[in-house]
Design an enzyme around this catalytic site. Sequence first.
Site, PDB file in Angstrom:
ATOM      1  N   HIS A   1       0.383  -1.627   0.370  1.00 13.78           N
ATOM      2  CA  HIS A   1       0.361   0.095  -0.062  1.00 13.78           C
ATOM      3  C   HIS A   1       0.880   1.577  -0.102  1.00 13.78           C
ATOM      4  O   HIS A   1       0.429   2.460  -0.460  1.00 13.78           O
ATOM      5  CB  HIS A   1      -1.259  -0.053   1.152  1.00 13.78           C
ATOM      6  CG  HIS A   1      -1.876   1.176   1.659  1.00 13.78           C
ATOM      7  ND1 HIS A   1      -2.774   1.031   0.183  1.00 13.78           N
ATOM      8  CD2 HIS A   1      -1.957   2.351   2.022  1.00 13.78           C
ATOM      9  CE1 HIS A   1      -3.303   2.321   0.492  1.00 13.78           C
ATOM     10  NE2 HIS A   1      -2.744   2.953   1.385  1.00 13.78           N
TER      11      HIS A   1
ATOM     12  N   GLU B   1      -2.204  -5.531  -4.062  1.00 12.93           N
ATOM     13  CA  GLU B   1      -3.143  -5.352  -2.910  1.00 12.93           C
ATOM     14  C   GLU B   1      -4.078  -6.034  -3.144  1.00 12.93           C
ATOM     15  O   GLU B   1      -5.593  -6.339  -2.208  1.00 12.93           O
ATOM     16  CB  GLU B   1      -3.718  -3.630  -3.438  1.00 12.93           C
ATOM     17  CG  GLU B   1      -3.404  -3.272  -1.819  1.00 12.93           C
ATOM     18  CD  GLU B   1      -2.954  -1.446  -1.577  1.00 12.93           C
ATOM     19  OE1 GLU B   1      -3.925  -1.113  -1.364  1.00 12.93           O
ATOM     20  OE2 GLU B   1      -3.529  -0.996  -3.066  1.00 12.93           O
TER      21      GLU B   1
ATOM     22  N   ASN C   1      28.013 -21.975  -4.609  1.00 11.60           N
ATOM     23  CA  ASN C   1      28.979 -22.540  -4.441  1.00 11.60           C
ATOM     24  C   ASN C   1      28.572 -23.715  -3.472  1.00 11.60           C
ATOM     25  O   ASN C   1      28.378 -25.300  -3.786  1.00 11.60           O
ATOM     26  CB  ASN C   1      30.470 -22.571  -3.997  1.00 11.60           C
ATOM     27  CG  ASN C   1      31.561 -23.187  -4.604  1.00 11.60           C
ATOM     28  OD1 ASN C   1      31.585 -23.526  -5.755  1.00 11.60           O
ATOM     29  ND2 ASN C   1      32.781 -23.839  -3.921  1.00 11.60           N
TER      30      ASN C   1
END
Lengths: 148, 689
Positions: free
Chosen positions: B46, B68, B425
């Site tokens: 919002h 929203e 990794n």
Amino acid sequence: MSDEQVHEFETKQFIVFSLGDERFGIDSLKITTIDRMKAITRVPKTPNFVKGVINLRGDIIPVMDLRAKFNLPPTEETEETRIIILKLEEISIGVVVDQVLQTIQLTSDSIESASTLINSADSDYILGIGKVDGEIVTLLNFEKLVKL
Amino acid sequence: MDMTQYLQIFIEESNEHVQSLNQSLLQLERDPEDKDVLNEIFRVAHTIKGMAGTMGFTKMTKLTHDMENVLQAIRNSEIAVTSDLVDILFKCLDALENYVSTIVATSGEGDKEYTDIMASLKSILENKGTISATPVNTMNNDSKSSDVSAKYITEKLVFDEFEKSAVNKAIDMGMHAVKITVALNKGCLLKAARAFVIFQTLEKYGEIVKAQPVVQDIEDEKFDSEFTVVVLTKEDKQLFLNEINSIAEVEEVLASYLSKFNVDAKDAETENKIEAKVPEKIEKIEKVVAKEENIHEAAKQNIAHKKTQRTVRVDIDRLDVLMNLVGELIITKTRLEEADITSNQQEYRETIEYLERVTTNLNDAVMKVRMVPVETVFNRFPRMVRDIAKDLGKDIQLIMSGEETELDRTVIDEIGDPLIHMLRNSCDHGLESKERRRELGKPEVGTINLTAYQSGNNVIIEVADDGSGINTEKTKAKAIEKGIITKEEALNMTQQEAIELLFRPSFSTADKVTGLSGRGVGLDVVKTKIEQVGGTVEVESQKDKGSRFIIKLPLTLAIYQALLVNVGNEKYFIPLGSIYQIYNWSADEVKTVQGQEIILLRNMVVPITRLADTLDIPQSDSKDKKQLKIVIVRKGEKLTGLVVDSVIGQQEIVIKSLGKLLSGIKYFAGATILGDGSVALIIDVNSIT
């Protein structure tokens, strides 16, 4: 000269300095300071025209040797030797010159394009040739000279 | 009203909100029932909507508005939180991030619309949470975007691997993949000719990678009245809409952007094969892409140059301290001006002492202003690990601690990439597959611990996983194969030495090149990067128990201890952190091995470098001296001796950059200003040989 250039050069101010017998001009708006000669620290492994670095109020600034750049023989430092500090885009750079002579106003009709006089490939750092009181001043484009 | 003055604030705050959305979404995924998190997400969305609206970024506002709506529905328990739903919310987040970065670069929100995302959001609302209509992973090539009317969705586009990789590559390079559906008039007579005209028009602006039906069929008029093509281009879809609409006998044109395909990392092999099959075509596309990109990048950089400022948010208390200290400094200055040196020596000395104290404190306070918690880097990792885990089909939990540990801004900026590399990794090479973990009797969920803590003048960051550990036998075999070591050397290697092999340049133990790692840029790059900021990396590993990478970083880069040395008439600093010891060495005992001067230090062979020669320093007397002054420095694990003329002493120095013009030169880490105002260079031990 084209209209555009006329307009651009209408009221430009240049600082004139000497290197040996030649006179050169720099756009005064690009100059931050003109300093007396001070201790320059050599930076190894740089091109020969990089004279080194100086401390300008806490900032480290590279200094260029214009004599080396223009293949002029080196000279002794004198009372008149100056470092001109330029601000080009975001970069500050110092230039060692033999003597700072005067400030001149140049209008477009007293500037001649360099290409008509000099026909060499590396003349693109020459902005134009100015005439003041019968003397010739080479106007330099430093952005091109240091290849920014 | 001129809003540009608020732009910087908008960017900063948006970035912050996007970060917090990231965290909240991850939390929501873990615990879908958590109402507090949901409310938080709603509140943030919002706020972003409001901010974007105020700034006039309508596309951003629209996207957050749709977001929203969905969030509201979740709050009202109309929709359940599913993994797919969270995926879409993450996509929204990525879109928002893209908007913000476009704004940073250009001050405008750009013209990307993300209609596909908005369509998914809508369909969620309409279908009460079932996303089957737009399955998440195929959503990319789904044409059910809001501006595509349903009657033209005849069939889904099917992409082969080559087409996918071409589309991905183009998007990676900042181009659009536009899917265009053209419907010709029912009564159109020369359909093939029309199609040809349309193709020609399209090819003016981009590269057609896909046509459905295939081009041959279109040419043979083997199509009804509509066809779909995918064009890789730099242009906006609006341009295509306009262009094609202006062609006669075209009834309707639809265009939408495709997003990236989730090419499975394991598909790399097939991908390679296909690339080999059609190399010219890829090359052609790459050329187009490269050309477009150059223009694009240049333009972008120009603008970015002006717009982006590097800012730091500072705790107001720290600023107060600074203000106070500066105030005291000014008082001291006045006191000094008034003090009569000749008559009141006592007063003068006291003031100087006071001045000293204030400057030390000031120094300290300024340093603190530069300190940033590692949190700012760590924040993005949970999301990253989540995505990688999904890609690899592994269950991975990332446990972070010590996020509040502070580091200098300059160091923070540099460690992000190395850490990303190490985490990848660990995910890819370290942690085993679920099946393998079950066999080994380990919990299916792999754990990676990312820990930061302060230790003396250093900050330590550890990346530890409970995976397979480093297979030293495999590492050695690979090293022999690559000719890095000989078989004999391999036999005599300790476990630790074998692990260190991983840090050699272009060393990769990956059997297969995957999308994540094993492309030859490996740990050596990580190591170089960390050493550049004055840090070190160490590895500990135990078979089947896991491995631990320990990164040691200096607290700050700006100020540190260094040794001032003399060589000829010149002075240089050597960082104290890299100095091992200083020796006086007899010149006779220097031996030469294949042109390289060495000394034997407690039976260790240490190569020496004469600084005077390396740096072309004239008038050095070390050449003809009987006794050599050698500063032994650590270069990674190796030692090197630097021959100097004399050692002046230790000093605290403030590092200054050599500037953009000289940034390319080797051997120097920066410069500093000496007491007399002149400049001395700081030697970069890592680059000197």
